[in-house]
Design a protein around this motif. Structure first.
Motif, mmCIF file in Angstrom:
data_model
loop_
_atom_site.group_PDB
_atom_site.id
_atom_site.type_symbol
_atom_site.label_atom_id
_atom_site.label_comp_id
_atom_site.label_asym_id
_atom_site.label_seq_id
_atom_site.Cartn_x
_atom_site.Cartn_y
_atom_site.Cartn_z
ATOM 1 N N LEU A 5 47.669 40.214 37.885
ATOM 2 C CA LEU A 5 48.279 41.467 38.314
ATOM 3 C C LEU A 5 49.782 41.277 38.250
ATOM 4 O O LEU A 5 50.317 40.305 38.786
ATOM 5 C CB LEU A 5 47.833 41.815 39.739
ATOM 6 C CG LEU A 5 48.426 43.063 40.393
ATOM 7 C CD1 LEU A 5 48.140 44.310 39.570
ATOM 8 C CD2 LEU A 5 47.900 43.217 41.815
ATOM 9 N N HIS A 6 50.497 42.202 37.590
ATOM 10 C CA HIS A 6 51.912 41.997 37.291
ATOM 11 C C HIS A 6 52.624 43.343 37.304
ATOM 12 O O HIS A 6 51.997 44.388 37.104
ATOM 13 C CB HIS A 6 52.042 41.358 35.898
ATOM 14 C CG HIS A 6 53.278 40.547 35.690
ATOM 15 N ND1 HIS A 6 54.510 41.113 35.425
ATOM 16 C CD2 HIS A 6 53.475 39.210 35.681
ATOM 17 C CE1 HIS A 6 55.411 40.154 35.270
ATOM 18 N NE2 HIS A 6 54.803 38.976 35.430
ATOM 19 N N LEU A 42 44.474 41.827 32.418
ATOM 20 C CA LEU A 42 45.865 41.984 32.852
ATOM 21 C C LEU A 42 46.055 43.402 33.370
ATOM 22 O O LEU A 42 45.756 44.374 32.669
ATOM 23 C CB LEU A 42 46.817 41.708 31.683
ATOM 24 C CG LEU A 42 48.314 41.923 31.929
ATOM 25 C CD1 LEU A 42 48.835 41.027 33.048
ATOM 26 C CD2 LEU A 42 49.103 41.668 30.640
ATOM 27 N N LEU A 43 46.525 43.507 34.603
ATOM 28 C CA LEU A 43 46.750 44.795 35.262
ATOM 29 C C LEU A 43 48.220 44.954 35.583
ATOM 30 O O LEU A 43 48.886 43.992 35.983
ATOM 31 C CB LEU A 43 45.935 44.883 36.555
ATOM 32 C CG LEU A 43 44.434 44.600 36.449
ATOM 33 C CD1 LEU A 43 43.806 44.593 37.837
ATOM 34 C CD2 LEU A 43 43.758 45.631 35.557
ATOM 35 N N PHE A 44 48.744 46.170 35.446
ATOM 36 C CA PHE A 44 50.147 46.460 35.722
ATOM 37 C C PHE A 44 50.279 47.447 36.879
ATOM 38 O O PHE A 44 49.441 48.339 37.050
ATOM 39 C CB PHE A 44 50.831 47.100 34.510
ATOM 40 C CG PHE A 44 51.151 46.160 33.390
ATOM 41 C CD1 PHE A 44 51.358 44.803 33.601
ATOM 42 C CD2 PHE A 44 51.281 46.650 32.097
ATOM 43 C CE1 PHE A 44 51.668 43.953 32.561
ATOM 44 C CE2 PHE A 44 51.595 45.805 31.037
ATOM 45 C CZ PHE A 44 51.790 44.453 31.273
ATOM 46 N N VAL A 45 51.360 47.285 37.645
ATOM 47 C CA VAL A 45 51.862 48.352 38.516
ATOM 48 C C VAL A 45 53.218 48.776 37.959
ATOM 49 O O VAL A 45 53.874 48.002 37.254
ATOM 50 C CB VAL A 45 51.987 47.892 39.987
ATOM 51 C CG1 VAL A 45 50.618 47.623 40.583
ATOM 52 C CG2 VAL A 45 52.887 46.661 40.105
ATOM 53 N N PRO A 46 53.671 49.997 38.242
ATOM 54 C CA PRO A 46 54.895 50.501 37.608
ATOM 55 C C PRO A 46 56.154 49.757 38.056
ATOM 56 O O PRO A 46 56.236 49.255 39.182
ATOM 57 C CB PRO A 46 54.951 51.965 38.068
ATOM 58 C CG PRO A 46 53.575 52.298 38.508
ATOM 59 C CD PRO A 46 52.996 51.024 39.051
ATOM 60 N N ILE A 93 48.194 52.524 37.908
ATOM 61 C CA ILE A 93 47.769 51.226 37.389
ATOM 62 C C ILE A 93 47.719 51.280 35.862
ATOM 63 O O ILE A 93 47.223 52.254 35.277
ATOM 64 C CB ILE A 93 46.373 50.839 37.924
ATOM 65 C CG1 ILE A 93 46.427 50.595 39.436
ATOM 66 C CG2 ILE A 93 45.832 49.591 37.210
ATOM 67 C CD1 ILE A 93 47.212 49.363 39.844
ATOM 68 N N GLY A 94 48.215 50.229 35.234
ATOM 69 C CA GLY A 94 48.047 50.051 33.800
ATOM 70 C C GLY A 94 46.984 48.993 33.550
ATOM 71 O O GLY A 94 47.045 47.911 34.136
ATOM 72 N N ILE A 95 46.009 49.316 32.727
ATOM 73 C CA ILE A 95 44.956 48.370 32.360
ATOM 74 C C ILE A 95 45.216 47.957 30.914
ATOM 75 O O ILE A 95 45.086 48.777 29.992
ATOM 76 C CB ILE A 95 43.561 48.988 32.546
ATOM 77 C CG1 ILE A 95 43.358 49.349 34.025
ATOM 78 C CG2 ILE A 95 42.477 48.024 32.071
ATOM 79 C CD1 ILE A 95 42.063 50.087 34.314
ATOM 80 N N VAL A 96 45.591 46.729 30.738
ATOM 81 C CA VAL A 96 46.036 46.257 29.428
ATOM 82 C C VAL A 96 44.839 45.930 28.552
ATOM 83 O O VAL A 96 43.931 45.206 28.968
ATOM 84 C CB VAL A 96 46.955 45.023 29.584
ATOM 85 C CG1 VAL A 96 47.342 44.455 28.220
ATOM 86 C CG2 VAL A 96 48.209 45.401 30.376
ATOM 87 N N THR A 97 44.855 46.470 27.340
ATOM 88 C CA THR A 97 43.793 46.190 26.368
ATOM 89 C C THR A 97 44.197 45.090 25.395
ATOM 90 O O THR A 97 43.340 44.349 24.906
ATOM 91 C CB THR A 97 43.443 47.448 25.570
ATOM 92 O OG1 THR A 97 44.619 47.926 24.887
ATOM 93 C CG2 THR A 97 42.919 48.548 26.491
ATOM 94 N N LEU A 137 35.800 42.989 31.166
ATOM 95 C CA LEU A 137 36.721 43.023 32.305
ATOM 96 C C LEU A 137 37.562 44.297 32.294
ATOM 97 O O LEU A 137 37.907 44.833 33.350
ATOM 98 C CB LEU A 137 37.627 41.790 32.291
ATOM 99 C CG LEU A 137 36.978 40.464 32.683
ATOM 100 C CD1 LEU A 137 37.979 39.323 32.581
ATOM 101 C CD2 LEU A 137 36.400 40.529 34.098
ATOM 102 N N THR A 138 37.913 44.775 31.100
ATOM 103 C CA THR A 138 38.623 46.053 31.000
ATOM 104 C C THR A 138 37.769 47.177 31.567
ATOM 105 O O THR A 138 38.249 48.033 32.329
ATOM 106 C CB THR A 138 38.978 46.348 29.531
ATOM 107 O OG1 THR A 138 39.868 45.331 29.052
ATOM 108 C CG2 THR A 138 39.648 47.705 29.389
#
Length: 416
Positions: free
Chosen positions: A195-196, A377-381, A210-214, A340-341
């Motif tokens: 988480l980043h 990999l997950l994103f916050v803004p 949330i951004g879910i990275v592909t 996982l995505t």
């Protein structure tokens, strides 16, 4: 047993307090953080985190490269562990959230799950990786690289910092690299969740939480060297010159035009320039510039670079200025694990957190783990897309959303 959304009860003050606390190790006095690999602030921060892990009921331990783990042992699936976390090091005067948030969010999520449901079926380990940025030594991903077999801290490469200190010497001064701790390589990693903060403005602009990275882009870096002829600025006619800087400007103009017309996900950056002899009244006989190319599809990178360097060769032939291209970096694109995505999307939907799929233009430890085990990999803004700066900031409610999604995902993987 089902997931109870009420257990993700982190408060904004809790995560903000922890981020401020961790930023105090290497705080720059300007609101930023400088915490280089194997420095005193780095070592103090890792030991403080180890104490925090122990206080929160985890089995805390180091590996021999300096990666730190906080483990909650599983009750049934004893053959492997779910890893979650990020990196502890920073760039010079960097932000408080980069890397640190992923570690602290993982600690909070795992503690909440353990407090609510007891021990998981599958072991969970929060990892504070020793290095990712490459700020002190000219290499990156030393922490995740040791965990996945890319590096071996027992055979440290011959790289040195600006003071001439080797990475092996710095490591041993901190007590690592001596065989005192367990070997870093993890053959038992069932998966890795990172988480980043996004470190860009796309997620914030979308209004999603949330951004879910592909995919994580591949990165190619080149040094372009142009050699012409130095001569007098006042006595050499324009049509008789072999001006390396003039040629460099043509190359960069060609590059930017082609990049803007190419695939919209491709990025091309010239970040470093040098001219020789670099004096006002001499035609420069040599120029050097860097080129950074990124895309998540290696075929696109192959075709773009091939076409670009063919154009450079034509410009060289027309001008009489010699061009040589030296590749310095070739990091392959990595796709995140599709299952996982899917589970990450499901976790966000379970707790009514908005999300979007994304491609990461920055490298992360997930890029290294993605070749080793299933990875997400997950994103916050990031506010205004700013990162690697004291101005780096994420809204507390977005930090909490990240913890909630991570908690739900870890519950699915470790408890169900």
């Amino acid at each position: 047993m089902t997931f109870d959304t009420s257990i993700t009860g982190s408060t904004a003050s809790e995560i903000e307090h922890l981020i401020t606390w961790l930023a105090s190790f290497g705080g720059s006095g300007e609101g930023g953080v400088t915490r280089f690999l194997y420095s005193k602030p780095w070592l103090e921060a890792q030991h403080a985190l180890k104490e925090k892990m122990t206080d929160w009921g985890m089995e805390a331990y180091f590996d021999d490269s300096g990666n730190l783990f906080g483990r909650i042992a599983g009750t049934k699936n004893m053959s492997g562990a779910i890893l979650t976390g990020s990196h502890i090091d920073t760039v010079t005067n960097g932000g408080r959230f980069d890397g640190a948030y992923g570690i602290l969010a993982s600690l909070i999520a795992v503690k909440q799950l353990r407090d609510a449901y007891g021990a998981p079926k599958t072991s969970i380990e929060v990892v504070s990786m020793c290095e990712e940025e490459g700020s002190r030594f000219p290499l990156t991903f030393w922490g995740s690289g040791n965990l996945t077999g890319l590096f071996d801290c027992g055979k440290a490469p011959a790289v040195y910092d600006r003071d001439g200190v080797s990475i092996e010497g710095a490591m041993k001064r901190c007590g690592f690299g001596k065989g005192r701790y367990r070997k870093p390589f993890r053959h038992d990693a069932k998966c890795f969740i990172e988480l980043h903060i996004e470190q860009g403005g796309i997620l914030e602009a979308s209004g999603r939480q949330i951004g879910i990275v592909t995919d994580i882009v591949g990165q190619r870096r080149y040094t372009i060297i142009l050699k012409g002829e130095s001569n007098h600025a006042g006595t050499t006619p324009m049509n008789m010159r072999k001006d390396a800087v003039a040629m460099m400007s043509l190359c960069i103009s060609c590059l930017m035009k082609k990049a803007k017309a190419a695939d919209p996900f491709l990025t091309a950056t010239v970040g470093q320039l040098e001219a020789k002899p670099n004096v006002p009244n001499v035609i420069p006989g040599e120029a050097v510039f860097s080129l950074d190319l990124r895309h998540h599809n290696e075929t696109v990178l192959d075709q773009f670079s091939e076409d670009l360097f063919a154009d450079f060769a034509k410009l060289s032939e027309e001008s009489g200025v010699q061009i040589s291209v030296q590749q310095t970096t070739d990091v392959k694109p990595v796709k995140m694990d599709p299952e996982l995505t899917r589970l990450s999307k499901q976790s966000a939907e379970n707790i009514n957190v908005s999300y979007r799929e994304m491609i990461s233009g920055a490298g992360h430890d997930a890029q290294i783990f993605g070749r080793h085990c299933p990875t997400s990999l997950l994103f916050v803004p990031s506010r205004n897309g700013v990162s690697h700066s004291p101005e780096e900031w994420t809204k507390p409610e977005d930090l909490i959303s990240g913890i909630k999604v991570l908690s739900n995902l870890l519950y699915t993987l470790a408890y169900e």
